[in-house]
Design a protein around this motif. Structure first.
Motif, PDB file in Angstrom:
ATOM      1  N   PRO A 175      56.773  40.079  47.846  1.00 55.33           N
ATOM      2  CA  PRO A 175      56.334  38.967  46.999  1.00 55.33           C
ATOM      3  C   PRO A 175      55.401  38.004  47.715  1.00 55.33           C
ATOM      4  N   GLU A 176      55.509  37.893  49.047  1.00 56.43           N
ATOM      5  CA  GLU A 176      54.691  36.928  49.766  1.00 56.43           C
ATOM      6  C   GLU A 176      53.226  37.332  49.804  1.00 56.43           C
ATOM      7  N   GLU A 177      52.956  38.622  49.625  1.00 58.58           N
ATOM      8  CA  GLU A 177      51.574  39.088  49.725  1.00 58.58           C
ATOM      9  C   GLU A 177      50.840  38.973  48.400  1.00 58.58           C
ATOM     10  N   LEU A 178      51.570  38.768  47.296  1.00 61.27           N
ATOM     11  CA  LEU A 178      50.941  38.785  45.984  1.00 61.27           C
ATOM     12  C   LEU A 178      50.427  37.397  45.614  1.00 61.27           C
ATOM     13  N   ASN A 179      49.229  37.349  45.047  1.00 60.50           N
ATOM     14  CA  ASN A 179      48.763  36.138  44.378  1.00 60.50           C
ATOM     15  C   ASN A 179      48.200  36.554  43.018  1.00 60.50           C
ATOM     16  N   PHE A 180      47.677  35.579  42.278  1.00 65.17           N
ATOM     17  CA  PHE A 180      47.251  35.867  40.913  1.00 65.17           C
ATOM     18  C   PHE A 180      46.135  36.901  40.873  1.00 65.17           C
ATOM     19  N   GLU A 181      45.149  36.787  41.772  1.00 66.89           N
ATOM     20  CA  GLU A 181      44.014  37.707  41.755  1.00 66.89           C
ATOM     21  C   GLU A 181      44.459  39.148  41.917  1.00 66.89           C
ATOM     22  N   LYS A 182      45.365  39.373  42.873  1.00 64.18           N
ATOM     23  CA  LYS A 182      45.830  40.744  43.120  1.00 64.18           C
ATOM     24  C   LYS A 182      46.523  41.314  41.901  1.00 64.18           C
ATOM     25  N   VAL A 183      47.412  40.504  41.300  1.00 61.17           N
ATOM     26  CA  VAL A 183      48.179  40.985  40.161  1.00 61.17           C
ATOM     27  C   VAL A 183      47.244  41.334  39.002  1.00 61.17           C
ATOM     28  N   GLU A 184      46.263  40.476  38.767  1.00 61.05           N
ATOM     29  CA  GLU A 184      45.321  40.725  37.676  1.00 61.05           C
ATOM     30  C   GLU A 184      44.559  42.032  37.909  1.00 61.05           C
ATOM     31  N   LYS A 185      44.114  42.220  39.148  1.00 59.11           N
ATOM     32  CA  LYS A 185      43.370  43.433  39.514  1.00 59.11           C
ATOM     33  C   LYS A 185      44.212  44.679  39.245  1.00 59.11           C
ATOM     34  N   GLU A 186      45.442  44.646  39.746  1.00 59.59           N
ATOM     35  CA  GLU A 186      46.324  45.804  39.620  1.00 59.59           C
ATOM     36  C   GLU A 186      46.624  46.084  38.154  1.00 59.59           C
ATOM     37  N   LEU A 187      46.856  45.012  37.398  1.00 55.95           N
ATOM     38  CA  LEU A 187      47.199  45.164  35.989  1.00 55.95           C
ATOM     39  C   LEU A 187      46.054  45.840  35.229  1.00 55.95           C
ATOM     40  N   CYS A 188      44.812  45.385  35.452  1.00 53.66           N
ATOM     41  CA  CYS A 188      43.669  45.969  34.764  1.00 53.66           C
ATOM     42  C   CYS A 188      43.513  47.443  35.134  1.00 53.66           C
ATOM     43  N   LYS A 189      43.729  47.739  36.417  1.00 54.71           N
ATOM     44  CA  LYS A 189      43.631  49.121  36.890  1.00 54.71           C
ATOM     45  C   LYS A 189      44.589  50.013  36.101  1.00 54.71           C
ATOM     46  N   CYS A 190      45.819  49.550  35.986  1.00 58.15           N
ATOM     47  CA  CYS A 190      46.835  50.354  35.305  1.00 58.15           C
ATOM     48  C   CYS A 190      46.524  50.510  33.824  1.00 58.15           C
ATOM     49  N   LEU A 191      46.062  49.414  33.216  1.00 53.15           N
ATOM     50  CA  LEU A 191      45.771  49.478  31.780  1.00 53.15           C
ATOM     51  C   LEU A 191      44.618  50.438  31.516  1.00 53.15           C
ATOM     52  N   LYS A 192      43.638  50.458  32.407  1.00 53.65           N
ATOM     53  CA  LYS A 192      42.532  51.400  32.252  1.00 53.65           C
ATOM     54  C   LYS A 192      43.044  52.827  32.360  1.00 53.65           C
ATOM     55  N   LYS A 193      43.861  53.071  33.346  1.00 52.81           N
ATOM     56  CA  LYS A 193      44.441  54.410  33.523  1.00 52.81           C
ATOM     57  C   LYS A 193      45.157  54.851  32.266  1.00 52.81           C
ATOM     58  N   ALA A 194      45.884  53.901  31.644  1.00 58.09           N
ATOM     59  CA  ALA A 194      46.668  54.244  30.470  1.00 58.09           C
ATOM     60  C   ALA A 194      45.816  54.400  29.223  1.00 58.09           C
ATOM     61  N   GLY A 195      44.524  54.001  29.312  1.00 57.22           N
ATOM     62  CA  GLY A 195      43.627  54.171  28.189  1.00 57.22           C
ATOM     63  C   GLY A 195      43.794  53.136  27.101  1.00 57.22           C
ATOM     64  N   ILE A 196      44.300  51.972  27.458  1.00 59.04           N
ATOM     65  CA  ILE A 196      44.521  50.941  26.457  1.00 59.04           C
ATOM     66  C   ILE A 196      43.294  50.053  26.324  1.00 59.04           C
ATOM     67  N   PHE A 197      42.473  49.989  27.366  1.00 57.34           N
ATOM     68  CA  PHE A 197      41.256  49.175  27.295  1.00 57.34           C
ATOM     69  C   PHE A 197      40.314  49.724  26.226  1.00 57.34           C
ATOM     70  N   LYS A 198      39.598  48.805  25.605  1.00 61.31           N
ATOM     71  CA  LYS A 198      38.563  49.247  24.663  1.00 61.31           C
ATOM     72  C   LYS A 198      37.496  50.005  25.445  1.00 61.31           C
ATOM     73  N   GLU A 199      36.874  50.976  24.776  1.00 62.78           N
ATOM     74  CA  GLU A 199      36.003  51.900  25.503  1.00 62.78           C
ATOM     75  C   GLU A 199      34.709  51.254  25.951  1.00 62.78           C
TER      76      GLU A 199
END
Length: 114
Positions: free
Chosen positions: A87-111
RNA sequence: GGAGUAAGUCAGAUAAUCGCUGGUAUUGAAGAAAUACGAGAGGAAAGUCCGGGCUCCACAGAGCAGGGUGCCAGCUAACGGCUGGUGGAGGUAACUCUAAGGAAAGUGCAACAGAAAGAUACCGCCUGAAAAGGUAAGGAUGGAAAGGCAGGGUAAGAGCCUACCAGAGAUAUGGAGACAUAUCUGCUAUGUAAACCCCACCUGGAGCAACACUGGAAAAAGAACACAUGGGCUGCUCGUCAGUUCUUUUUCACAAAACGUGGCUUGAGGCAUAUGGCGACAUAUGUCCUAGAUAAAUGAUUAUCAAAUACAGAACCCGGCUUAUAGAUUUGCUCUAUAU
RNA sequence: GCGGGUAUAGUUCAAUGGUAGAAUGCGGUGCUUCCGACCCCGAGAUGUGGGUUCGAUUCCCAUUACCCGCU
């Protein structure tokens, strides 16, 4: 932003949904017949005390909120933190980055969005 | 100036944009929703170690068992908490710590060592020809050895006698009491009660996931019915209460383990002043209303302040205790160095 | 949220308040042409911090980690 509330909804997404992951997050998603998206966040007790867990949930929710317009609709999504997260290594920027990465992988992002 | 000691206070602030949870008002038939205004985690919210409120079990019963507390007096709704004192321990001092009743009601334990572990004295000393008797000064062990130590005394010795110290009992004085001081008697009684135990006092059980309210239908099987059975906290014995339902399974429907609504926040409440008290605290007056969520609300970005960083997130409520804690800061007191 | 339990060698378990023990694993020696099995020897531990006691794994208090039940 609508949230998942019932235990049965969570179990449904876990059992019959698709999943994709990154270093810190796992995302389960399931398409349903609806015009809105619902989100739930799960953090294990093994990651830390209540302050830490609350903090991680807030970061995830905020990151989702800021990116909600870019997503396709009609999904139930569950965001899960891995137990190996520091938890000490995480900040908002990292979480946002990771979240977008995963959502893209899952194909939920608009094309038509990067 | 340095070192220390005691008692506190704060626990980032301000501004802008986006966002979250209640409340009030307006729009809306209502719900949903929208707009405006205002509110929104702690000193420990933690651990769950105590106590109380509240709810249900018979407004809560009896006895034993079990559990807890343990110097004295007070405070408190109550407490294992707090305040003031007594005894003991530590510190030059300010000050700190202290589960501190009873071992002369009884039982147990005290390994190894040692002659002996509160009791038949091994070696030794003295008397005596011996048998036997008188002794406990000296000896090794041990955490602890027959009150300690010095002098007198004696055959050798011994509280046998005396001074000092320690302990016990009695009396007197002071104090509300724990206890203190003085005098006298007299020389025995080891340690352990955070071993059993004795004494005094306290103690019914479960917990807001308690509990209450509203909400569908159908079918099948089984059990027990009035000197009996099952239930009403745990172990036992009694006593008492309610009086016909209870348990299981299947199908459909479904927020459905009803994840619904209430309980839920105005309270042994906070702040200020005055009075009483050494103090904990009490009384009176004035004033304020200050989270109430339920997959669970405080976040993100930017700017300024030297820097923004500790421990940590309410879940029915309150009083304590214990533990964690970066940094900033106030006051009282003690010791010490130098100068005047 | 509420209630309960556990912690001992690397691992699995013992131990009346009185020298912490067993099995297995580890290291060494012997036996064997070598390995295994076997024999002998050795090292290794009371979660942490206090207290009671002459003496604590044991009794008391606090704390840390883990586990279980209620729902």
């Amino acid at each position: 932003m609508l949230t998942l509330k019932k235990s049965s909804e969570f179990q449904d997404v876990f059992k019959s949904g698709k999943w994709s992951s990154s270093d810190t997050l796992v995302i389960y998603s399931k398409k349903i017949n609806s015009e809105v998206n619902k989100v739930g966040v799960a953090v294990s007790k093994k990651i830390g005390k209540s302050v830490v867990r609350n903090r991680l949930k807030r970061l995830a929710r905020e990151a989702y909120r800021l990116n909600e317009e870019k997503l396709q609709k009609g999904f139930n999504i569950v965001i899960v933190y891995k137990n190996s997260v520091n938890p000490e290594e995480l900040n908002f920027e990292k979480v946002e980055k990771e979240l977008c990465k995963c959502l893209k992988k899952a194909g939920i992002f608009k094309e038509n969005v990067d």
